[in-house]
Design a protein around this motif. Structure first.
Motif, PDB file in Angstrom:
ATOM      1  N   ARG A  13      39.963  40.204  43.924  1.00  0.00           N
ATOM      2  CA  ARG A  13      40.951  41.278  44.627  1.00  0.00           C
ATOM      3  C   ARG A  13      40.666  42.639  44.303  1.00  0.00           C
ATOM      4  O   ARG A  13      40.815  43.729  44.699  1.00  0.00           O
ATOM      5  N   ARG A  14      40.480  42.694  42.855  1.00  0.00           N
ATOM      6  CA  ARG A  14      40.152  44.150  42.296  1.00  0.00           C
ATOM      7  C   ARG A  14      38.802  44.723  42.839  1.00  0.00           C
ATOM      8  O   ARG A  14      38.626  45.768  43.178  1.00  0.00           O
ATOM      9  N   ARG A  15      37.818  43.999  42.700  1.00  0.00           N
ATOM     10  CA  ARG A  15      36.567  44.278  43.366  1.00  0.00           C
ATOM     11  C   ARG A  15      36.708  44.708  44.822  1.00  0.00           C
ATOM     12  O   ARG A  15      36.193  45.698  45.276  1.00  0.00           O
ATOM     13  N   LEU A  16      37.345  43.916  45.564  1.00  0.00           N
ATOM     14  CA  LEU A  16      37.646  43.963  46.991  1.00  0.00           C
ATOM     15  C   LEU A  16      38.149  45.423  47.389  1.00  0.00           C
ATOM     16  O   LEU A  16      37.864  46.063  48.273  1.00  0.00           O
ATOM     17  N   ALA A  17      39.420  45.615  46.525  1.00  0.00           N
ATOM     18  CA  ALA A  17      40.306  46.697  46.945  1.00  0.00           C
ATOM     19  C   ALA A  17      39.297  47.894  46.503  1.00  0.00           C
ATOM     20  O   ALA A  17      39.544  49.203  47.177  1.00  0.00           O
ATOM     21  N   LYS A  18      38.633  47.926  45.464  1.00  0.00           N
ATOM     22  CA  LYS A  18      37.941  49.073  44.964  1.00  0.00           C
ATOM     23  C   LYS A  18      36.735  49.286  45.914  1.00  0.00           C
ATOM     24  O   LYS A  18      36.552  50.459  46.354  1.00  0.00           O
ATOM     25  N   ARG A  19      36.217  48.331  46.355  1.00  0.00           N
ATOM     26  CA  ARG A  19      34.934  48.345  47.363  1.00  0.00           C
ATOM     27  C   ARG A  19      35.274  49.173  48.654  1.00  0.00           C
ATOM     28  O   ARG A  19      34.691  49.937  49.074  1.00  0.00           O
ATOM     29  N   TRP A  20      36.282  48.430  49.187  1.00  0.00           N
ATOM     30  CA  TRP A  20      36.570  48.925  50.843  1.00  0.00           C
ATOM     31  C   TRP A  20      37.595  49.858  50.744  1.00  0.00           C
ATOM     32  O   TRP A  20      37.782  50.577  51.702  1.00  0.00           O
ATOM     33  N   LEU A  21      38.803  50.219  49.902  1.00  0.00           N
ATOM     34  CA  LEU A  21      39.665  51.038  50.105  1.00  0.00           C
ATOM     35  C   LEU A  21      39.837  52.085  48.758  1.00  0.00           C
ATOM     36  O   LEU A  21      40.675  53.124  49.004  1.00  0.00           O
ATOM     37  N   ASP A  22      38.950  51.787  47.883  1.00  0.00           N
ATOM     38  CA  ASP A  22      38.963  52.744  46.681  1.00  0.00           C
ATOM     39  C   ASP A  22      40.271  52.677  46.071  1.00  0.00           C
ATOM     40  O   ASP A  22      41.003  53.927  45.793  1.00  0.00           O
ATOM     41  N   ALA A  23      40.749  51.604  45.817  1.00  0.00           N
ATOM     42  CA  ALA A  23      42.393  51.479  45.418  1.00  0.00           C
ATOM     43  C   ALA A  23      42.240  50.427  44.443  1.00  0.00           C
ATOM     44  O   ALA A  23      41.442  49.644  44.201  1.00  0.00           O
ATOM     45  N   GLU A  24      43.590  50.151  43.694  1.00  0.00           N
ATOM     46  CA  GLU A  24      43.749  48.977  42.786  1.00  0.00           C
ATOM     47  C   GLU A  24      44.678  48.017  43.679  1.00  0.00           C
ATOM     48  O   GLU A  24      45.441  48.552  44.329  1.00  0.00           O
ATOM     49  N   PRO A  25      44.506  46.891  43.672  1.00  0.00           N
ATOM     50  CA  PRO A  25      45.587  45.813  44.203  1.00  0.00           C
ATOM     51  C   PRO A  25      46.611  45.705  43.601  1.00  0.00           C
ATOM     52  O   PRO A  25      46.905  46.091  42.497  1.00  0.00           O
ATOM     53  N   ARG A  26      47.818  45.650  44.449  1.00  0.00           N
ATOM     54  CA  ARG A  26      49.081  45.318  43.843  1.00  0.00           C
ATOM     55  C   ARG A  26      49.329  43.754  43.556  1.00  0.00           C
ATOM     56  O   ARG A  26      48.776  43.003  44.449  1.00  0.00           O
ATOM     57  N   HIS A  27      50.428  43.486  42.921  1.00  0.00           N
ATOM     58  CA  HIS A  27      50.474  41.985  42.344  1.00  0.00           C
ATOM     59  C   HIS A  27      51.600  41.360  43.405  1.00  0.00           C
ATOM     60  O   HIS A  27      51.373  40.197  43.446  1.00  0.00           O
ATOM     61  N   ASP A  28      52.289  42.195  44.465  1.00  0.00           N
ATOM     62  CA  ASP A  28      53.143  41.695  45.314  1.00  0.00           C
ATOM     63  C   ASP A  28      52.827  41.795  46.840  1.00  0.00           C
ATOM     64  O   ASP A  28      53.693  41.899  47.670  1.00  0.00           O
ATOM     65  N   GLY A  29      51.543  41.797  46.949  1.00  0.00           N
ATOM     66  CA  GLY A  29      50.808  42.351  48.250  1.00  0.00           C
ATOM     67  C   GLY A  29      50.659  40.864  49.030  1.00  0.00           C
ATOM     68  O   GLY A  29      50.152  41.171  50.059  1.00  0.00           O
ATOM     69  N   PHE A  30      50.867  39.971  48.516  1.00  0.00           N
ATOM     70  CA  PHE A  30      50.149  38.619  49.170  1.00  0.00           C
ATOM     71  C   PHE A  30      50.805  38.402  50.637  1.00  0.00           C
ATOM     72  O   PHE A  30      50.011  38.162  51.794  1.00  0.00           O
ATOM     73  N   LEU A  31      52.228  38.612  50.889  1.00  0.00           N
ATOM     74  CA  LEU A  31      52.654  38.507  52.199  1.00  0.00           C
ATOM     75  C   LEU A  31      52.095  39.584  53.218  1.00  0.00           C
ATOM     76  O   LEU A  31      51.888  39.259  54.323  1.00  0.00           O
TER      77      LEU A  31
END
Length: 126
Positions: free
Chosen positions: A26-44
């Motif tokens: 998730r961290r690699r994906l968020a950094k690659r496509w959105l240049d951001a860090e994933p949140r822990h509560d974003g599953f829904l």
């Protein structure tokens, strides 16, 4: 529609499988496509964004290959028919409108999944 919207659609398609792959994915994906860090509560939000992003890519693929599925028998009942160019044009503009709405919906859904780093406003000096 800009490049950030297209990146959001790619992220939204890949985010749900990345949740299953673990935090590193998730961290690699968020950094690659959105240049951001994933949140822990974003599953829904990821679950909600997945079908919306899939719809965008289905529409793009379907319009890009519209002529391959064209038959004379289907021309009479086709929107914009009986010519291939007329039917393609009508379907293209319908898909374009749907894609714009889907990309608009993806903005808050992907924002809910990641933390975007604070951006410094260059016009505001402290």
């Amino acid at each position: 529609m800009n490049i950030a919207d297209w990146k959001r659609t790619i992220y939204a398609v890949l985010a749900l499988p990345a949740y299953l792959a673990g935090p590193r994915a998730r961290r690699r994906l968020a950094k690659r496509w959105l240049d951001a860090e994933p949140r822990h509560d974003g599953f829904l939000a990821g679950v909600a964004a997945f079908p919306v992003a899939l719809l965008v890519w289905y529409l793009v693929g379907r319009i890009a290959t519209f002529g391959f599925f064209w038959t004379e028998a289907g021309a009479a009942g086709s929107w914009g028919g009986p010519s291939l160019i007329g039917a393609w044009a009508v379907h293209f503009f319908c898909a374009l409108g749907m894609s714009v709405v889907c990309m608009w919906l993806l903005r808050p859904l992907t924002r809910r999944q990641v933390r975007v780093p604070d951006q410094v406003d260059s016009t505001h000096r402290t």
